[in-house]
Design an enzyme around this catalytic site. Structure first.
Site, PDB file in Angstrom:
ATOM      1  N   ASN A  95       0.908  -1.098   0.147  1.00  0.00           N
ATOM      2  CA  ASN A  95       0.159   0.108  -0.072  1.00  0.00           C
ATOM      3  C   ASN A  95       0.830   1.282   0.182  1.00  0.00           C
ATOM      4  O   ASN A  95       0.422   2.210  -0.733  1.00  0.00           O
ATOM      5  CB  ASN A  95      -0.825   0.095   1.278  1.00  0.00           C
ATOM      6  CG  ASN A  95      -1.657   1.229   1.273  1.00  0.00           C
ATOM      7  OD1 ASN A  95      -2.507   1.530   0.516  1.00  0.00           O
ATOM      8  ND2 ASN A  95      -1.341   2.047   2.376  1.00  0.00           N
ATOM      9  N   SER A 148      -4.006   2.656  -8.848  1.00  0.00           N
ATOM     10  CA  SER A 148      -4.765   3.901  -8.756  1.00  0.00           C
ATOM     11  C   SER A 148      -5.578   4.015 -10.067  1.00  0.00           C
ATOM     12  O   SER A 148      -4.874   3.439 -11.072  1.00  0.00           O
ATOM     13  CB  SER A 148      -3.933   5.148  -8.915  1.00  0.00           C
ATOM     14  OG  SER A 148      -4.771   6.257  -9.034  1.00  0.00           O
ATOM     15  N   TYR A 161       3.379   9.618 -10.830  1.00  0.00           N
ATOM     16  CA  TYR A 161       2.450   8.785  -9.943  1.00  0.00           C
ATOM     17  C   TYR A 161       1.792   7.718 -10.915  1.00  0.00           C
ATOM     18  O   TYR A 161       1.618   6.542 -10.830  1.00  0.00           O
ATOM     19  CB  TYR A 161       1.681   9.394  -8.995  1.00  0.00           C
ATOM     20  CG  TYR A 161       0.756   8.777  -8.131  1.00  0.00           C
ATOM     21  CD1 TYR A 161       1.151   8.239  -7.188  1.00  0.00           C
ATOM     22  CD2 TYR A 161      -0.752   8.745  -8.789  1.00  0.00           C
ATOM     23  CE1 TYR A 161       0.140   7.382  -6.240  1.00  0.00           C
ATOM     24  CE2 TYR A 161      -1.617   8.059  -7.796  1.00  0.00           C
ATOM     25  CZ  TYR A 161      -1.153   7.341  -6.703  1.00  0.00           C
ATOM     26  OH  TYR A 161      -1.847   6.625  -6.017  1.00  0.00           O
ATOM     27  N   ALA A 164       3.829   5.144 -12.881  1.00  0.00           N
ATOM     28  CA  ALA A 164       4.396   4.223 -11.957  1.00  0.00           C
ATOM     29  C   ALA A 164       3.206   3.358 -11.652  1.00  0.00           C
ATOM     30  O   ALA A 164       3.537   2.040 -11.633  1.00  0.00           O
ATOM     31  CB  ALA A 164       4.777   4.874 -10.559  1.00  0.00           C
TER      32      ALA A 164
END
Length: 269
Positions: A95, A148, A161, A164
Site C-alpha cells: 500500500n 490507482s 505517479y 508508476a
C-alpha cells in the site's frame, strides 16, 4: 462472510493512516496476524493501540522505516517469519506509495520520475519477491498491490505517479502469470478519489504549486473524471475490496486490476 484467512500472517505497508490503516483493521477483524509498517513509529502507535484493544488475540508487529530501503524490506520479512503462526508472510499488501511531482509534465525533473518509480514500483517488487519463498513453499499466497484509477485515466498534475501505477498494474499481471499455478495469487486495486489524509495533503500541495484553490482543483478533477456514484470513496470501502482479494473466497481471482472507484473508469484500457 468468513474470508477463511484467520491465523494467516499479512504484511501491510503504508499502514499508519488512510487505506493502509483501514486494511490492517479489516484483516485484524478477520483474525489475521499483522506486520505493519510506516516511515516512523509515531504514525503507527495509534493503529497499534486500536488493533490491540479491538483484537487482542492476534499477533501484531510494527516496523518503522522507508520501504525504498532494503533494510526495511528485510525487517518486514524477518518480522513476519517471527510470528508464531507462520514461517513467513502469507499475504502482502503493498500500500505504501507517493504521488510526488504535482507539476505540469514539462516542469518535472528526472528525480521526480525516478522517485515515483522507486516508491510505487521497485519497493513493492522487492518486498513481494522477498516474501515469495514462503508462499511458494506452502502453495498459498496473496499479493495485493495498490495502484490507482490514474493508471488508466491519467491526470495532468500527477504524471509520474500515474505512470508508476500503470507499471505496477503490469507487474501484478506478471506476478500472476509467474506464480498463480503455485497457489500464489496477485491482484491490484485501482482506487478512485478516496477521502484520506494523503489525498487532502496532495490537493494542498497541488494548490501551492499551481496557485489554484483546493476546491477548484477538486472540481476540475471531478469534471475530467466524473464519479458515477456521485461522491468520493472511503478508506473502508477500498479496504473491504482488498480484504476480499486476500481471502479464500477469491481463490479463482488473479491478475486483475480491480477498479474501486465509484464508476470513475468508464472503459477498458
Amino acid at each position: 462472510m468468513d474470508l477463511g484467512i484467520a491465523g494467516r500472517t499479512a504484511i501491510v505497508t503504508g499502514a499508519s493512516r488512510g487505506i493502509g490503516a483501514a486494511v490492517a483493521m479489516v484483516l485484524a477483524a478477520e483474525g489475521v496476524n499483522l506486520v505493519v509498517s510506516a516511515r516512523g513509529y509515531e504514525g503507527l502507535s495509534s493503529l497499534e493501540a486500536d488493533i490491540r484493544a479491538a483484537h487482542p488475540g492476534i499477533e501484531l508487529r510494527c516496523v518503522a522505516g522507508d520501504v525504498c530501503d532494503l533494510a526495511t524490506t528485510e525487517a518486514l520479512v524477518s518480522a513476519a517469519s517471527g510470528v508464531s503462526a507462520s514461517h513467513g508472510a502469507d499475504i502482502v499488501v503493498n500500500n505504501a506509495g507517493s504521488d510526488a511531482g504535482h507539476l505540469p509534465i514539462d516542469r518535472l525533473t528526472d528525480d521526480d520520475w525516478e522517485r515515483a518509480y522507486r516508491i510505487n514500483v521497485v519497493s513493492a517488487v522487492r518486498l513481494t519477491t522477498a516474501a515469495l519463498a514462503n508462499m511458494r513453499q506452502q502453495r498459498w499466497g496473496r499479493i495485493v498491490n495498490m495502484a490507482s484509477y490514474t493508471a488508466r485515466v491519467p491526470e495532468p498534475f500527477c504524471a509520474p505517479y500515474a505512470a508508476a501505477k500503470a507499471a505496477l498494474v503490469n507487474v501484478t499481471r506478471n506476478l500472476s502469470r509467474s506464480y498463480a499455478s503455485e497457489g500464489v495469487l496477485a491482484n491490484c486495486v485501482l482506487p478512485g478519489l478516496t477521502r484520506t489524509e494523503g489525498i487532502v495533503a496532495s490537493f494542498e500541495a497541488a494548490s501551492s504549486a499551481t496557485g489554484r484553490s483546493t476546491e477548484d482543483l477538486l472540481e476540475r478533477m471531478v469534471e475530467r473524471a466524473p464519479i458515477d456514484a456521485g461522491r468520493v470513496g472511503t478508506a473502508g470501502e477500498v479496504a473491504a475490496a482488498i480484504a476480499f482479494l486476500c481471502s479464500e473466497q477469491a481463490a479463482w481471482i488473479t491478475g486483475v486490476a480491480l477498479p474501486v472507484d465509484g464508476g470513475t473508469i468508464r472503459s477498458a484500457p
